[in-house]
Motif scaffolding. Sequence first.
Motif, mmCIF file in Angstrom:
data_model
loop_
_atom_site.group_PDB
_atom_site.id
_atom_site.type_symbol
_atom_site.label_atom_id
_atom_site.label_comp_id
_atom_site.label_asym_id
_atom_site.label_seq_id
_atom_site.Cartn_x
_atom_site.Cartn_y
_atom_site.Cartn_z
ATOM 1 N N TYR A 50 0.832 -1.209 0.000
ATOM 2 C CA TYR A 50 0.000 0.000 0.000
ATOM 3 C C TYR A 50 0.868 1.261 0.000
ATOM 4 O O TYR A 50 2.042 1.238 0.346
ATOM 5 C CB TYR A 50 -0.954 0.007 1.192
ATOM 6 N N LYS A 51 0.251 2.375 -0.396
ATOM 7 C CA LYS A 51 0.921 3.680 -0.399
ATOM 8 C C LYS A 51 0.170 4.601 0.570
ATOM 9 O O LYS A 51 -1.060 4.621 0.604
ATOM 10 C CB LYS A 51 0.909 4.327 -1.791
ATOM 11 N N LEU A 52 0.942 5.349 1.330
ATOM 12 C CA LEU A 52 0.408 6.340 2.258
ATOM 13 C C LEU A 52 1.178 7.626 2.010
ATOM 14 O O LEU A 52 2.388 7.676 2.228
ATOM 15 C CB LEU A 52 0.582 5.859 3.707
ATOM 16 N N VAL A 53 0.486 8.644 1.501
ATOM 17 C CA VAL A 53 1.133 9.901 1.120
ATOM 18 C C VAL A 53 0.422 11.051 1.816
ATOM 19 O O VAL A 53 -0.811 11.120 1.802
ATOM 20 C CB VAL A 53 1.062 10.111 -0.419
ATOM 21 N N THR A 54 1.203 11.948 2.412
ATOM 22 C CA THR A 54 0.642 13.132 3.050
ATOM 23 C C THR A 54 1.114 14.357 2.284
ATOM 24 O O THR A 54 2.293 14.503 1.990
ATOM 25 C CB THR A 54 1.099 13.221 4.520
ATOM 26 N N LYS A 55 0.165 15.213 1.964
ATOM 27 C CA LYS A 55 0.459 16.447 1.235
ATOM 28 C C LYS A 55 -0.396 17.542 1.869
ATOM 29 O O LYS A 55 -1.610 17.539 1.730
ATOM 30 C CB LYS A 55 0.102 16.248 -0.231
ATOM 31 N N GLU A 66 -2.767 -2.330 -7.696
ATOM 32 C CA GLU A 66 -1.665 -2.728 -8.551
ATOM 33 C C GLU A 66 -1.085 -1.500 -9.242
ATOM 34 O O GLU A 66 0.067 -1.488 -9.650
ATOM 35 C CB GLU A 66 -2.142 -3.727 -9.620
ATOM 36 N N SER A 67 -1.891 -0.455 -9.358
ATOM 37 C CA SER A 67 -1.495 0.797 -10.011
ATOM 38 C C SER A 67 -1.266 1.912 -8.991
ATOM 39 O O SER A 67 -1.484 3.087 -9.289
ATOM 40 C CB SER A 67 -2.584 1.233 -10.987
ATOM 41 N N ALA A 68 -0.828 1.557 -7.801
ATOM 42 C CA ALA A 68 -0.685 2.540 -6.721
ATOM 43 C C ALA A 68 0.246 3.692 -7.103
ATOM 44 O O ALA A 68 -0.058 4.855 -6.809
ATOM 45 C CB ALA A 68 -0.197 1.856 -5.445
ATOM 46 N N ASP A 69 1.361 3.381 -7.741
ATOM 47 C CA ASP A 69 2.304 4.440 -8.115
ATOM 48 C C ASP A 69 1.674 5.442 -9.079
ATOM 49 O O ASP A 69 1.881 6.647 -8.947
ATOM 50 C CB ASP A 69 3.577 3.853 -8.726
ATOM 51 N N GLN A 70 0.898 4.935 -10.035
ATOM 52 C CA GLN A 70 0.214 5.826 -10.977
ATOM 53 C C GLN A 70 -0.804 6.694 -10.247
ATOM 54 O O GLN A 70 -0.934 7.883 -10.547
ATOM 55 C CB GLN A 70 -0.508 5.019 -12.057
ATOM 56 N N GLU A 106 -0.956 10.784 -10.013
ATOM 57 C CA GLU A 106 -2.153 11.569 -10.348
ATOM 58 C C GLU A 106 -2.576 12.447 -9.162
ATOM 59 O O GLU A 106 -2.986 13.588 -9.344
ATOM 60 C CB GLU A 106 -3.313 10.656 -10.763
ATOM 61 N N PHE A 107 -2.477 11.920 -7.960
ATOM 62 C CA PHE A 107 -2.782 12.676 -6.733
ATOM 63 C C PHE A 107 -1.893 13.930 -6.660
ATOM 64 O O PHE A 107 -2.377 15.030 -6.414
ATOM 65 C CB PHE A 107 -2.571 11.779 -5.506
ATOM 66 N N ASP A 108 -0.607 13.745 -6.915
ATOM 67 C CA ASP A 108 0.334 14.867 -6.855
ATOM 68 C C ASP A 108 -0.018 15.972 -7.845
ATOM 69 O O ASP A 108 0.194 17.150 -7.576
ATOM 70 C CB ASP A 108 1.767 14.384 -7.113
ATOM 71 N N THR A 109 -0.552 15.597 -9.012
ATOM 72 C CA THR A 109 -0.872 16.611 -10.029
ATOM 73 C C THR A 109 -2.071 17.474 -9.643
ATOM 74 O O THR A 109 -2.304 18.516 -10.262
ATOM 75 C CB THR A 109 -1.168 15.961 -11.399
ATOM 76 N N LEU A 110 -2.830 17.067 -8.649
ATOM 77 C CA LEU A 110 -4.026 17.813 -8.248
ATOM 78 C C LEU A 110 -3.715 19.000 -7.329
ATOM 79 O O LEU A 110 -4.614 19.738 -6.944
ATOM 80 C CB LEU A 110 -5.009 16.863 -7.556
ATOM 81 N N PHE A 111 -2.447 19.188 -6.990
ATOM 82 C CA PHE A 111 -2.044 20.252 -6.071
ATOM 83 C C PHE A 111 -1.194 21.286 -6.790
ATOM 84 O O PHE A 111 -0.463 20.980 -7.715
ATOM 85 C CB PHE A 111 -1.221 19.676 -4.904
ATOM 86 N N THR A 112 -1.311 22.521 -6.309
ATOM 87 C CA THR A 112 -0.451 23.601 -6.789
ATOM 88 C C THR A 112 0.314 24.154 -5.590
ATOM 89 O O THR A 112 -0.199 24.154 -4.470
ATOM 90 C CB THR A 112 -1.252 24.746 -7.437
ATOM 91 N N LYS A 113 1.535 24.623 -5.841
ATOM 92 C CA LYS A 113 2.340 25.223 -4.774
ATOM 93 C C LYS A 113 2.103 26.718 -4.776
ATOM 94 O O LYS A 113 2.076 27.357 -5.812
ATOM 95 C CB LYS A 113 3.820 24.901 -4.964
#
Length: 162
Positions: free
Chosen positions: A131-136, A146-150, A154-161
């Motif tokens: 599993y993947k656990l990411v905090t942003k 099976e496609s957790a990395d993808q 995609e999750f990362d692209t939903l944010f702007t700095k």
Amino acid sequence: MKKHTFILALTIVLSVMLSACSSSNNEAVVETNLTPKEMIDEMLAKVEQPSLMEVEEDMVAQLYHLAPSLLEDYSIRMPMMNVKSNEIAILKVKDAKDISTVETAVKERATDIQKQFEQYLPDQYENAQNYKLVTKGNYILFVISESADQLVTEFDTLFTKK
């Protein structure tokens, strides 16, 4: 008199240096204008997954070992049939001080899923172990797929700095 001028000048120089250093060390604030549900919908539109259903509010505390009151908003999807371990959750934490509590609860959820598939379906057990656990910011993404990395990409692209 010269001593006072020197101390004043030194104080000003040190103040300027400290304020310059502190502003350059600020981490970029990450933001999104999407709700967790919209975020998952966008991610699933780009990365195919088995049929997933939305987890009802009354099941969150039971499945995730946490009080929904810690969350500002969330969306959790799990398989319709108990033959897949795939699960995706985006949890927006109300207060940043509760992030570690929510992460611990999510790890408990991952352990529960692993136990569920340990003797049942070896491929799904392995999937659950990876599993993947990411905090942003105040958002926590939990993915078993099976496609957790993808999905993380995609999750990362939903944010702007900012």
